[in-house]
Design a protein around this motif. Structure first.
Motif, PDB file in Angstrom:
ATOM      1  N   TYR A  26      -2.632   0.293  -6.611  1.00 16.12           N
ATOM      2  CA  TYR A  26      -3.380  -0.773  -5.949  1.00 16.12           C
ATOM      3  C   TYR A  26      -3.888  -0.368  -4.569  1.00 16.12           C
ATOM      4  O   TYR A  26      -4.423  -1.199  -3.835  1.00 16.12           O
ATOM      5  CB  TYR A  26      -2.512  -2.024  -5.818  1.00 16.12           C
ATOM      6  CG  TYR A  26      -2.142  -2.645  -7.142  1.00 16.12           C
ATOM      7  CD1 TYR A  26      -3.038  -3.451  -7.829  1.00 16.12           C
ATOM      8  CD2 TYR A  26      -0.898  -2.410  -7.710  1.00 16.12           C
ATOM      9  CE1 TYR A  26      -2.709  -4.027  -9.047  1.00 16.12           C
ATOM     10  CE2 TYR A  26      -0.551  -2.973  -8.935  1.00 16.12           C
ATOM     11  CZ  TYR A  26      -1.459  -3.780  -9.595  1.00 16.12           C
ATOM     12  OH  TYR A  26      -1.124  -4.333 -10.809  1.00 16.12           O
ATOM     13  N   TYR A  27      -3.704   0.899  -4.211  1.00 12.73           N
ATOM     14  CA  TYR A  27      -4.055   1.342  -2.863  1.00 12.73           C
ATOM     15  C   TYR A  27      -5.526   1.108  -2.512  1.00 12.73           C
ATOM     16  O   TYR A  27      -5.819   0.554  -1.438  1.00 12.73           O
ATOM     17  CB  TYR A  27      -3.687   2.819  -2.684  1.00 12.73           C
ATOM     18  CG  TYR A  27      -3.897   3.333  -1.286  1.00 12.73           C
ATOM     19  CD1 TYR A  27      -2.886   3.208  -0.324  1.00 12.73           C
ATOM     20  CD2 TYR A  27      -5.103   3.934  -0.903  1.00 12.73           C
ATOM     21  CE1 TYR A  27      -3.075   3.673   0.968  1.00 12.73           C
ATOM     22  CE2 TYR A  27      -5.295   4.391   0.384  1.00 12.73           C
ATOM     23  CZ  TYR A  27      -4.280   4.258   1.316  1.00 12.73           C
ATOM     24  OH  TYR A  27      -4.475   4.705   2.602  1.00 12.73           O
ATOM     25  N   PRO A  28      -6.486   1.500  -3.364  1.00 14.56           N
ATOM     26  CA  PRO A  28      -7.904   1.285  -2.996  1.00 14.56           C
ATOM     27  C   PRO A  28      -8.250  -0.190  -2.777  1.00 14.56           C
ATOM     28  O   PRO A  28      -8.960  -0.528  -1.829  1.00 14.56           O
ATOM     29  CB  PRO A  28      -8.665   1.871  -4.196  1.00 14.56           C
ATOM     30  CG  PRO A  28      -7.719   2.834  -4.811  1.00 14.56           C
ATOM     31  CD  PRO A  28      -6.363   2.228  -4.638  1.00 14.56           C
ATOM     32  N   LEU A  29      -7.736  -1.056  -3.656  1.00 16.56           N
ATOM     33  CA  LEU A  29      -8.025  -2.483  -3.517  1.00 16.56           C
ATOM     34  C   LEU A  29      -7.412  -3.046  -2.244  1.00 16.56           C
ATOM     35  O   LEU A  29      -8.074  -3.780  -1.494  1.00 16.56           O
ATOM     36  CB  LEU A  29      -7.496  -3.236  -4.737  1.00 16.56           C
ATOM     37  CG  LEU A  29      -7.571  -4.774  -4.666  1.00 16.56           C
ATOM     38  CD1 LEU A  29      -9.012  -5.230  -4.545  1.00 16.56           C
ATOM     39  CD2 LEU A  29      -6.894  -5.397  -5.888  1.00 16.56           C
ATOM     40  N   LEU A  30      -6.154  -2.694  -2.000  1.00 16.99           N
ATOM     41  CA  LEU A  30      -5.467  -3.213  -0.811  1.00 16.99           C
ATOM     42  C   LEU A  30      -6.080  -2.658   0.472  1.00 16.99           C
ATOM     43  O   LEU A  30      -6.151  -3.358   1.486  1.00 16.99           O
ATOM     44  CB  LEU A  30      -3.976  -2.879  -0.886  1.00 16.99           C
ATOM     45  CG  LEU A  30      -3.208  -3.565  -2.022  1.00 16.99           C
ATOM     46  CD1 LEU A  30      -1.768  -3.065  -2.078  1.00 16.99           C
ATOM     47  CD2 LEU A  30      -3.231  -5.075  -1.852  1.00 16.99           C
ATOM     48  N   LEU A  31      -6.513  -1.406   0.435  1.00 15.76           N
ATOM     49  CA  LEU A  31      -7.153  -0.828   1.616  1.00 15.76           C
ATOM     50  C   LEU A  31      -8.465  -1.542   1.925  1.00 15.76           C
ATOM     51  O   LEU A  31      -8.800  -1.761   3.099  1.00 15.76           O
ATOM     52  CB  LEU A  31      -7.412   0.667   1.390  1.00 15.76           C
ATOM     53  CG  LEU A  31      -8.033   1.425   2.570  1.00 15.76           C
ATOM     54  CD1 LEU A  31      -7.119   1.360   3.788  1.00 15.76           C
ATOM     55  CD2 LEU A  31      -8.320   2.876   2.184  1.00 15.76           C
ATOM     56  N   MET A  71       0.830  -1.210   0.000  1.00 17.64           N
ATOM     57  CA  MET A  71       0.000   0.000   0.000  1.00 17.64           C
ATOM     58  C   MET A  71       0.861   1.255   0.000  1.00 17.64           C
ATOM     59  O   MET A  71       0.545   2.240  -0.688  1.00 17.64           O
ATOM     60  CB  MET A  71      -0.922   0.005   1.228  1.00 17.64           C
ATOM     61  CG  MET A  71      -2.145  -0.892   1.120  1.00 17.64           C
ATOM     62  SD  MET A  71      -3.064  -0.972   2.689  1.00 17.64           S
ATOM     63  CE  MET A  71      -3.429   0.750   2.986  1.00 17.64           C
ATOM     64  N   MET A  72       1.943   1.232   0.749  1.00 14.43           N
ATOM     65  CA  MET A  72       2.818   2.401   0.812  1.00 14.43           C
ATOM     66  C   MET A  72       3.658   2.556  -0.441  1.00 14.43           C
ATOM     67  O   MET A  72       4.106   3.657  -0.771  1.00 14.43           O
ATOM     68  CB  MET A  72       3.733   2.301   2.044  1.00 14.43           C
ATOM     69  CG  MET A  72       3.010   2.408   3.369  1.00 14.43           C
ATOM     70  SD  MET A  72       4.130   2.472   4.786  1.00 14.43           S
ATOM     71  CE  MET A  72       4.878   0.834   4.695  1.00 14.43           C
TER      72      MET A  72
END
Length: 212
Positions: free
Chosen positions: A34-39, A28-29
């Protein structure tokens, strides 16, 4: 002597979840794409970890752990116990802080069809403070988990004292044989120590040491 089956099952289930959660946080960092999916995976997994750590704490209270390994000195036993409490504390507090952080941001938290209520007031400054704490504790959790893993590898590959076998889920016969072998070695070691102590002691006669 092995841990009780519920303890072993909870240990490995939580180990997998914590590793996955740490990997998700790291990616995520590093990747905004891919941030929205991983969040979306990170938030419910944190709540699941919270549920499991509560279950595990209850299990620890119900199932007494086996005695410490003979290869562990007093200071190492204290460090191991302290690191265990630290991991439990982090796994309990970190999801709660994440939950409070989302509440402060006004972001609803759901686990499947269940919608969880906010546990903190919606406030921008509070969100910022909780986010910093959440990040710091994430690094501390990673460091604690890594230290725990290194200690297990040291006992398994260097000392070869069967520490990992006590928490193993594999064939009971193999693990039991290995632990029994280690126990025999420990007994032989203790016998050698006692024998050496007896040979160094002076015999006593009439309340006096004959070596005096």
């Amino acid at each position: 002597m092995r841990y009780a089956l519920p303890s072993r099952l909870l240990h490995w289930i939580m180990a997998v979840m914590v590793v996955v959660q740490l990997l998700i946080a790291a990616v995520m960092m590093a990747s905004l794409a891919y941030y929205p999916l991983l969040l979306a995976l990170h938030k419910p997994l944190g709540i699941v970890i919270l549920i499991f750590i509560v279950i595990r704490i209850v299990n620890v209270l119900l199932h007494r752990p086996p005695p410490a390994m003979y290869t562990m000195g007093l200071w190492e036993r204290r460090v191991a116990k302290g690191s265990e409490f630290l991991l439990y504390g982090l796994l309990l507090i970190q999801p709660l802080i994440g939950w409070a952080m989302l509440s402060a941001a006004g972001d609803p938290l759901s686990v499947g069809p269940m919608h969880l209520p906010p546990i903190a007031p919606e406030q921008t400054s509070l969100f910022g403070a909780l986010r910093v704490v959440h990040s710091v504790l994430a690094y501390l959790l990673f460091a604690s988990f890594t230290a725990h893993l290194c200690a297990v590898l040291f006992h398994t590959l260097v000392l070869r004292d069967g520490l990992l076998s006590r928490m193993a889920l594999w064939t009971k016969g193999w693990a039991a044989d290995h632990v029994e072998t280690v126990a025999d070695e420990a007994a032989e070691h203790q016998a050698d120590v006692n024998s050496e102590a007896d040979s160094n002691a002076h015999p006593v006669k009439d309340g006096r040491w004959l070596g005096d």
